[in-house]
Design an enzyme around this catalytic site. Structure first.
Site, PDB file in Angstrom:
ATOM      1  N   CYS A   1       0.869  -1.183   0.000  1.00  0.00           N
ATOM      2  CA  CYS A   1       0.000   0.000   0.000  1.00  0.00           C
ATOM      3  C   CYS A   1       0.902   1.228   0.000  1.00  0.00           C
ATOM      4  CB  CYS A   1      -0.986  -0.012   1.173  1.00  0.00           C
ATOM      5  SG  CYS A   1      -0.229   0.223   2.786  1.00  0.00           S
ATOM      6  N   ARG A   2       0.387   2.357   0.423  1.00  0.00           N
ATOM      7  CA  ARG A   2       1.174   3.583   0.358  1.00  0.00           C
ATOM      8  C   ARG A   2       2.303   3.579   1.382  1.00  0.00           C
ATOM      9  NH1 ARG A   2       1.456   8.968   2.260  1.00  0.00           N
ATOM     10  NH2 ARG A   2       0.186   8.351   4.018  1.00  0.00           N
TER      11      ARG A   2
END
Length: 102
Positions: free
Chosen positions: A66-67
């Site tokens: 994810c980020r």
């Protein structure tokens, strides 16, 4: 709860550069993915993981991205609890220095 296995962005990049076949799942939102994904990663938004369980195989290890590593960590807990082999890329795309596909 068992700990989640992790992989660093550097370790992952080395494996990809060595030509290893890995199952990468990017759980970010569409607009985040538009800013670039790790080549070969499959995009399944975090919120849609439960309805996409049929896409996962219990004999395969998946690396979640994810980020920053938070959402992917939550997805890892969820899937590990269901008997899947998972690994979380810590630091997420914020720390990814390898190539990206758009």
């Amino acid at each position: 709860m068992e700990d989640i296995e992790i992989i660093t962005p550097e370790e992952l990049n080395k494996k990809l550069e060595a030509g290893e076949k890995l199952e990468l799942i990017d759980v970010r939102e569409d607009e985040e993915v538009a800013q670039g994904m790790i080549p070969g990663a499959k995009h399944i938004r975090m919120g849609t993981i439960p309805e996409n369980l049929h896409q996962f195989d219990k004999d395969t290890e998946y690396i979640f991205i994810c980020r920053s590593g938070g959402r992917s960590h939550n997805v890892c807990y969820y899937l590990q609890d269901k008997g899947f082999k998972v690994r979380n890329m810590i630091g997420g795309m914020l720390e990814w220095t390898g190539e990206k596909q758009f």
